[in-house]
Design an enzyme around this catalytic site. Sequence first.
Site, PDB file in Angstrom:
ATOM      1  N   HIS A  75       4.477  -4.634  10.215  1.00 63.85           N
ATOM      2  CA  HIS A  75       5.128  -3.905  11.869  1.00 63.85           C
ATOM      3  C   HIS A  75       5.307  -5.113  12.794  1.00 63.85           C
ATOM      4  O   HIS A  75       4.400  -5.986  12.924  1.00 63.85           O
ATOM      5  CB  HIS A  75       4.080  -2.881  12.205  1.00 63.85           C
ATOM      6  CG  HIS A  75       4.061  -1.652  11.437  1.00 63.85           C
ATOM      7  ND1 HIS A  75       4.924  -0.591  11.681  1.00 63.85           N
ATOM      8  CD2 HIS A  75       3.229  -1.150  10.509  1.00 63.85           C
ATOM      9  CE1 HIS A  75       4.447   0.406  10.783  1.00 63.85           C
ATOM     10  NE2 HIS A  75       3.669   0.055   9.933  1.00 63.85           N
ATOM     11  N   HIS A  98       1.329   4.061   2.012  1.00 68.61           N
ATOM     12  CA  HIS A  98       1.746   4.650   3.167  1.00 68.61           C
ATOM     13  C   HIS A  98       3.297   4.939   3.179  1.00 68.61           C
ATOM     14  O   HIS A  98       4.192   3.916   2.701  1.00 68.61           O
ATOM     15  CB  HIS A  98       1.426   4.012   4.667  1.00 68.61           C
ATOM     16  CG  HIS A  98      -0.167   4.224   4.659  1.00 68.61           C
ATOM     17  ND1 HIS A  98      -0.786   3.452   5.466  1.00 68.61           N
ATOM     18  CD2 HIS A  98      -0.887   5.385   4.353  1.00 68.61           C
ATOM     19  CE1 HIS A  98      -2.256   4.095   5.719  1.00 68.61           C
ATOM     20  NE2 HIS A  98      -2.241   4.935   4.902  1.00 68.61           N
ATOM     21  N   ASP A 124       5.508   5.005   5.198  1.00 62.49           N
ATOM     22  CA  ASP A 124       6.393   3.976   6.115  1.00 62.49           C
ATOM     23  C   ASP A 124       6.288   2.426   5.377  1.00 62.49           C
ATOM     24  O   ASP A 124       6.864   1.551   5.952  1.00 62.49           O
ATOM     25  CB  ASP A 124       6.075   3.779   7.439  1.00 62.49           C
ATOM     26  CG  ASP A 124       4.693   3.322   7.883  1.00 62.49           C
ATOM     27  OD1 ASP A 124       3.929   3.360   6.613  1.00 62.49           O
ATOM     28  OD2 ASP A 124       4.353   2.678   8.799  1.00 62.49           O
ATOM     29  N   HIS A 125       5.801   2.522   4.161  1.00 65.48           N
ATOM     30  CA  HIS A 125       6.154   1.233   3.381  1.00 65.48           C
ATOM     31  C   HIS A 125       6.676   1.753   1.958  1.00 65.48           C
ATOM     32  O   HIS A 125       7.333   0.942   1.256  1.00 65.48           O
ATOM     33  CB  HIS A 125       4.679   0.780   3.109  1.00 65.48           C
ATOM     34  CG  HIS A 125       4.283  -0.070   4.435  1.00 65.48           C
ATOM     35  ND1 HIS A 125       4.233  -1.424   4.641  1.00 65.48           N
ATOM     36  CD2 HIS A 125       3.690   0.731   5.269  1.00 65.48           C
ATOM     37  CE1 HIS A 125       3.643  -1.208   5.870  1.00 65.48           C
ATOM     38  NE2 HIS A 125       3.424  -0.150   6.292  1.00 65.48           N
ATOM     39  N   HIS A 143      -7.707  -0.839   5.457  1.00 64.64           N
ATOM     40  CA  HIS A 143      -6.507   0.027   6.005  1.00 64.64           C
ATOM     41  C   HIS A 143      -6.248   1.091   5.135  1.00 64.64           C
ATOM     42  O   HIS A 143      -6.161   2.247   5.482  1.00 64.64           O
ATOM     43  CB  HIS A 143      -5.337  -0.753   6.215  1.00 64.64           C
ATOM     44  CG  HIS A 143      -4.082  -0.253   6.584  1.00 64.64           C
ATOM     45  ND1 HIS A 143      -4.080   0.488   7.799  1.00 64.64           N
ATOM     46  CD2 HIS A 143      -2.927   0.378   6.102  1.00 64.64           C
ATOM     47  CE1 HIS A 143      -2.757   1.288   8.123  1.00 64.64           C
ATOM     48  NE2 HIS A 143      -2.248   1.163   6.958  1.00 64.64           N
ATOM     49  N   ASP A 162      -0.137  -3.723   6.090  1.00 64.91           N
ATOM     50  CA  ASP A 162      -0.866  -3.071   7.454  1.00 64.91           C
ATOM     51  C   ASP A 162      -2.152  -3.734   7.641  1.00 64.91           C
ATOM     52  O   ASP A 162      -3.120  -2.972   8.125  1.00 64.91           O
ATOM     53  CB  ASP A 162      -0.819  -1.696   7.585  1.00 64.91           C
ATOM     54  CG  ASP A 162       0.721  -1.184   7.689  1.00 64.91           C
ATOM     55  OD1 ASP A 162       1.580  -1.931   7.858  1.00 64.91           O
ATOM     56  OD2 ASP A 162       0.794  -0.012   7.680  1.00 64.91           O
ATOM     57  N   HIS A 214       0.882  -1.108   0.098  1.00 57.75           N
ATOM     58  CA  HIS A 214      -0.074   0.202  -0.008  1.00 57.75           C
ATOM     59  C   HIS A 214       0.894   1.124   0.011  1.00 57.75           C
ATOM     60  O   HIS A 214       2.136   1.058   0.315  1.00 57.75           O
ATOM     61  CB  HIS A 214      -1.043  -0.043   1.186  1.00 57.75           C
ATOM     62  CG  HIS A 214      -0.469   0.147   2.388  1.00 57.75           C
ATOM     63  ND1 HIS A 214       0.640  -1.020   3.008  1.00 57.75           N
ATOM     64  CD2 HIS A 214      -0.525   0.932   3.425  1.00 57.75           C
ATOM     65  CE1 HIS A 214       0.634  -0.710   4.336  1.00 57.75           C
ATOM     66  NE2 HIS A 214       0.166   0.460   4.493  1.00 57.75           N
TER      67      HIS A 214
END
Length: 257
Positions: free
Chosen positions: A170, A56, A58-59, A113, A132, A54
């Site tokens: 995570h 985001h 932090d990906h 998400h 996530d 996805h």
Amino acid sequence: MRVEIVPCLKDNYAYLLVDETRRTAAIVDPSEEAPVTAAAAAHGLEITAIACTHHHWDHVGGIEDLLKRHPGIPVYGFVSDRGRIPGQTHFLEDGATLELAGATAAILHIPGHTLGAIAYHFAQDAAVFTGDTLFLSGCGRMFEGDPEMMSGSLARLARLPPDTRVYCGHEYTASNLRFARHLEPDEPAIAARIVEVEATRSAGGPTVPGRLSDELATNPFLRPQSKAIRRALGLSDAASVAEVFGAARKAKDDFKG
Ligand SMILES: [Zn+2]
């Protein structure tokens, strides 16, 4: 397919999917470039593809720097994430299959998400990369979906073969299990897993990958039929799966465990 776990940022995981024959790797969810490059070098691997669950940051935060080092490599993401994943070259639809690291992945669209969230399911290798959406003993927050959508996505993942290894985005397993125990204090599988996870974490290890069979036994978001969970949330046996999911997600958001 061998998988190398690459810890990134505070508690993120990127994954190197290794093609042993060609000594190449695809990287899943590179939040940062440096740890990914270091891991590839340590294992003598050339990075040849990027696969995103996805959009985001932090990906995907490491993609632009990875593309500077490896210009022209494919960047995979869901079709509706066009414009949200840097450098995206392939716009995947639900049910698509692709070759990554010499293995075959099926794309499962699992919105909730985010609307463009996907899982990469390697049936032959009994592995799934869930980003996530599904965490070990928990799930991601609903940023863009509703309970109906997210519970449907989790139910879809729950139907994969029970021996599937789950690689998530995570390291939240220990705190997720505290919430699981809060909802089902008498569930022996949860108590046993807490002991196991505490040992793993105090030795500094990752809890990923998990087994889907353990998720089915301990993850409250995959157990909407549990009477104990329904009681803890004040819901009757007649409540729908989406209602149970919505109440459980809200309770987790508010949980101070
Ligand atoms: Zn996310």
